[in-house]
Structure formats: C-alpha cells, structure tokens
Design an enzyme around this catalytic site. Structure first.
Site, PDB file in Angstrom:
ATOM      1  N   SER A  14       0.964  -1.291  -0.261  1.00  0.00           N
ATOM      2  CA  SER A  14      -0.027  -0.119  -0.030  1.00  0.00           C
ATOM      3  C   SER A  14       0.868   1.337  -0.113  1.00  0.00           C
ATOM      4  O   SER A  14       2.087   1.012   0.427  1.00  0.00           O
ATOM      5  CB  SER A  14      -0.752  -0.194   1.144  1.00  0.00           C
ATOM      6  OG  SER A  14      -1.376   1.167   1.253  1.00  0.00           O
ATOM      7  N   TYR A  28      -1.452  -0.790  11.081  1.00  0.00           N
ATOM      8  CA  TYR A  28      -1.422  -1.007   9.449  1.00  0.00           C
ATOM      9  C   TYR A  28      -0.177  -0.565   8.916  1.00  0.00           C
ATOM     10  O   TYR A  28       0.442  -1.173   8.093  1.00  0.00           O
ATOM     11  CB  TYR A  28      -2.605  -0.441   8.654  1.00  0.00           C
ATOM     12  CG  TYR A  28      -2.816  -0.860   7.372  1.00  0.00           C
ATOM     13  CD1 TYR A  28      -3.329  -2.228   7.213  1.00  0.00           C
ATOM     14  CD2 TYR A  28      -2.586   0.167   6.361  1.00  0.00           C
ATOM     15  CE1 TYR A  28      -3.355  -2.747   5.770  1.00  0.00           C
ATOM     16  CE2 TYR A  28      -2.936  -0.411   5.227  1.00  0.00           C
ATOM     17  CZ  TYR A  28      -3.301  -1.661   4.642  1.00  0.00           C
ATOM     18  OH  TYR A  28      -3.593  -2.300   3.549  1.00  0.00           O
TER      19      TYR A  28
HETATM   20  N1  LIG Z   1      -8.776  -1.443   0.119  1.00  0.00           N
HETATM   21  C1  LIG Z   1      -7.878  -0.786   0.622  1.00  0.00           C
HETATM   22  O1  LIG Z   1      -8.132   0.243   1.132  1.00  0.00           O
HETATM   23  C2  LIG Z   1      -6.359  -1.144   0.309  1.00  0.00           C
HETATM   24  C3  LIG Z   1      -5.562  -0.161   0.335  1.00  0.00           C
HETATM   25  C4  LIG Z   1      -4.323  -0.414   0.350  1.00  0.00           C
HETATM   26  C5  LIG Z   1      -3.769  -1.681   0.192  1.00  0.00           C
HETATM   27  N2  LIG Z   1      -4.789  -2.689   0.243  1.00  0.00           N
HETATM   28  C6  LIG Z   1      -4.247  -4.213   0.284  1.00  0.00           C
HETATM   29  O2  LIG Z   1      -4.674  -4.674  -0.696  1.00  0.00           O
HETATM   30  C7  LIG Z   1      -4.806  -6.128  -0.525  1.00  0.00           C
HETATM   31  C8  LIG Z   1      -6.131  -6.587  -1.012  1.00  0.00           C
HETATM   32  O3  LIG Z   1      -7.226  -6.149  -0.342  1.00  0.00           O
HETATM   33  P1  LIG Z   1      -8.532  -5.668  -0.839  1.00  0.00           P
HETATM   34  O4  LIG Z   1      -8.708  -4.285  -1.022  1.00  0.00           O
HETATM   35  O5  LIG Z   1      -9.004  -6.424  -2.108  1.00  0.00           O
HETATM   36  O6  LIG Z   1      -9.518  -5.997   0.410  1.00  0.00           O
HETATM   37  P2  LIG Z   1     -10.654  -7.494   0.413  1.00  0.00           P
HETATM   38  O7  LIG Z   1     -11.828  -7.324  -0.404  1.00  0.00           O
HETATM   39  O8  LIG Z   1     -10.880  -7.098   2.261  1.00  0.00           O
HETATM   40  O9  LIG Z   1      -9.573  -8.551   0.429  1.00  0.00           O
HETATM   41  C9  LIG Z   1      -8.631  -9.050   1.461  1.00  0.00           C
HETATM   42  C10 LIG Z   1      -8.504 -10.428   1.072  1.00  0.00           C
HETATM   43  O10 LIG Z   1      -7.522 -11.170   2.236  1.00  0.00           O
HETATM   44  C11 LIG Z   1      -8.203 -12.164   2.729  1.00  0.00           C
HETATM   45  N3  LIG Z   1      -7.688 -12.649   3.915  1.00  0.00           N
HETATM   46  C12 LIG Z   1      -7.725 -11.963   5.257  1.00  0.00           C
HETATM   47  N4  LIG Z   1      -7.114 -12.331   6.226  1.00  0.00           N
HETATM   48  C13 LIG Z   1      -6.532 -13.636   5.742  1.00  0.00           C
HETATM   49  C14 LIG Z   1      -5.907 -14.604   5.949  1.00  0.00           C
HETATM   50  N5  LIG Z   1      -5.553 -14.818   7.464  1.00  0.00           N
HETATM   51  N6  LIG Z   1      -5.581 -15.919   5.274  1.00  0.00           N
HETATM   52  C15 LIG Z   1      -6.031 -15.565   3.834  1.00  0.00           C
HETATM   53  N7  LIG Z   1      -6.682 -14.551   3.515  1.00  0.00           N
HETATM   54  C16 LIG Z   1      -6.997 -13.841   4.404  1.00  0.00           C
HETATM   55  C17 LIG Z   1      -9.888 -11.945   2.856  1.00  0.00           C
HETATM   56  O11 LIG Z   1     -10.270 -13.084   3.000  1.00  0.00           O
HETATM   57  P3  LIG Z   1     -11.725 -13.377   4.045  1.00  0.00           P
HETATM   58  O12 LIG Z   1     -12.922 -13.085   3.151  1.00  0.00           O
HETATM   59  O13 LIG Z   1     -11.536 -14.730   4.315  1.00  0.00           O
HETATM   60  O14 LIG Z   1     -11.666 -12.436   5.014  1.00  0.00           O
HETATM   61  C18 LIG Z   1      -9.812 -11.448   1.549  1.00  0.00           C
HETATM   62  O15 LIG Z   1     -10.150 -12.035   0.480  1.00  0.00           O
HETATM   63  C19 LIG Z   1      -4.708  -6.400   0.997  1.00  0.00           C
HETATM   64  O16 LIG Z   1      -3.164  -6.918   1.207  1.00  0.00           O
HETATM   65  C20 LIG Z   1      -4.656  -4.800   1.509  1.00  0.00           C
HETATM   66  O17 LIG Z   1      -4.065  -4.770   2.888  1.00  0.00           O
HETATM   67  C21 LIG Z   1      -5.994  -2.400   0.442  1.00  0.00           C
END
Ligand SMILES: NC(=O)c1ccc[n+]([C@@H]2O[C@H](COP(=O)([O-])OP(=O)(O)OC[C@H]3O[C@@H](n4cnc5c(N)ncnc54)[C@H](OP(=O)(O)O)[C@@H]3O)[C@@H](O)[C@H]2O)c1
Length: 271
Positions: free
Chosen positions: A133, A147
C-alpha cells in the site's frame, strides 16, 4: 505451456478480480482462500482451481503449495494479496488484534514465500508480487500505526529479499495501492475502541468519515490488475508500483519536504 499464478485472499476484492482476469487471459490460477466452501464465482472457470489457505497457518501453506504444484506442475508467479487492517488508537488495541495485524500482513507473506522457495529453486526461477500500500511507504492518517507498521515491514522484507533471491533468478515486486472501488476491506478492518476512554474519539470520527467518504476518488481496480499482469508476464520490471493519484501526490510531498514538515502537514488535516 500455460503459465500459472498462485494468489492468496481470492474471496473478494483485488484477489478475486486478479484471479478472474488471469484466467480470462489463459493462465492457470491457483486461487486460495480461507473459506472455499462459500465460493460460487471462481468455481465457474475451468482453469481456476481453489485451495483452502489461511496464510497465518504454516501447515495450511505447506498443504496448499504442494496441492497447487501437484495440480499444475509448475507455479510461475505468486501474488501475496491477502491482508487486513487494524485501525484505531494503539492504546486501545486488543493484544490479539496487534498480533493478528502482523500475522496476516507480514507473517503471511513470509510463510507463503518460504513455502514456495524450494519449488522456485528447483525450477531455477520464479516471481513474487507482494500487495503493499502507499501506507507501506508513508504515513497518511492518524490511528493507522499498526497497519503502517505491517506494510512498512512488508516493504523491508521484499526489498531485503531482492538481494538474496536475485542470484537464484527469483524476482520480487511491490504493488503500492491505495484502495480501489471494489473490495471488502472495510469488513477486514478491526477498529480499536473502548467506551471508557474518549481521548481518541474526535480523531476516530474524522478518520472514519474519511474512510467512509463515498465521494473519495478510488482507483479503478482493473488498473491495479493490469499492473499486476504486466509484472507477471515480465512486460514490466518495475520494483515499486504506486497506483492512484492520491498516493502519488502524498509520496511526492513526502519526498520533497523535510519529515517534520510532512508530519505537521498531515496532522493539520486532522486538527
Ligand atoms: N482496500 C484498501 O483500501 C487497500 C488499500 C491499500 C492496500 N490494500 C491491500 O490490498 C490487499 C487486498 O485487499 P482488498 O482491497 O482487495 O480488500 P478485501 O476485499 O478485504 O480482500 C482481502 C482478502 O484477504 C483475505 N484474508 C484476510 N485474512 C486472511 C488470512 N488470514 N488468510 C488468507 N486470506 C485472508 C480476505 O479473505 P476473507 O474473506 O477470508 O476475510 C480477502 O479475500 C490487502 O493486502 C490490503 O492490505 C487495500
């Protein structure tokens, strides 16, 4: 021969979208998630196989890596995408949530990378793409220290590994995203709150208002997916890939003024 990508956290958001896109481009996809029994969309693709994986569990990592290699013969790219956020005052954080933040966002990629290194060494090459991020490169809000800590750690891990894996023909890249318009991340946030302590309430309310602001311009998630695709195919060799104008602007500021000035500028937004 078809290429294969292994992706963590494909139940929603960026992980799911990336799995679908790669499958549509003709790749094999090892899509992993904590609850495969709930999945109905990725199961529709012939070239996607779903494996159960909680990235914090080393035994599940071993099993999922072995099953994916057995299913596809060769894994070319690993996308460490799974992540969650612990937000709120550090003082109010539950012990378990502090550890969980580190377990998912840092120990998770470590487990998966260690799980794949024997396979990558054996095939004399491979590629890790780690989803960080711009919160891994700079601070942007109060109450996000845990975070920030986790994504700063992922940055250090990835950069540090570059040197030891380069001689083995294994490369690494970082996705510096700032949130896209299509994810479940709000549900993957643990908020630290305690009704008995109100010292952080005003700042918490401001941060929640910003995070919940639906008029905020978020990246088109396909922009992120296509950057991942160009890294996976080798078309792009960029190590850090900042996506989203807000992140680019913030990093430009961070790199152009002394840190004290940067900290005061961000703090003033929440005063
Ligand atoms: N959305 C934002 O604002 C943002 C900004 C910057 C970076 N990111 C990063 O982008 C990446 C993807 O996030 P996203 O935005 O697509 O959000 P998201 O829809 O919440 O996706 C996160 C994924 O991680 C999975 N997860 C959480 N804990 C886990 C574990 N212990 N083992 C395996 N899977 C797990 C969740 O699965 P479950 O359904 O099982 O919970 C979900 O599939 C993350 O690394 C996040 O930190 C997000």
């Amino acid at each position: 021969m078809r290429k294969t990508i292994f992706i963590t956290g494909t139940s929603s958001g960026l992980g799911k979208l990336t799995a679908k896109y790669f499958a549509e481009q003709g790749w094999n996809v090892a899509a992993t998630m904590r609850t495969p029994e709930k999945e109905t969309e990725l199961t529709q693709y012939n070239n996607i196989k779903i494996f159960k994986l909680d990235v914090t569990k080393t035994d599940e990592v071993k099993t999922a890596v072995a099953a994916a290699v057995a299913a596809f013969g060769k894994i070319d790219v690993v996308l460490n995408n799974a992540g969650m956020g612990t937000y709120g005052a550090l003082e109010l954080a539950k012990e378990a949530d502090i550890d969980w933040q580190f377990a998912v966002n840092v120990r998770g990629p470590i487990n998966v990378i260690r799980g794949f290194l024997p396979h990558f060494r054996e095939q004399q090459g491979g590629r890790f793409i780690n989803v960080s991020s711009w919160m891994g490169l700079t601070t942007a809000v109060p109450l996000g220290s845990l975070y920030n800590m986790s994504k700063f750690a992922l940055e250090g891990l990835t950069e540090g590994l570059y040197y030891e894996l380069k001689p083995l023909n294994i490369d690494l890249h970082l996705i510096e995203q700032g949130g896209s318009a299509d994810n479940n991340f709000q549900h993957n946030i643990a908020w630290n709150e305690n009704p008995a302590i109100d010292a952080y309430d005003a700042t918490t309310a401001k941060l929640k208002a910003i995070m919940g602001d639906t008029t905020r311009v978020l990246s088109d998630p396909m922009t992120i997916v296509t950057v991942i695709y160009s890294l996976a195919t080798g078309a792009s060799k960029q190590f850090r890939n900042v996506i989203g104008q807000d992140g680019k602007d913030l990093l430009a500021l961070r790199n152009s003024v002394p840190i004290e000035q940067y900290l005061e500028t961000v703090a003033a937004n929440f005063a």
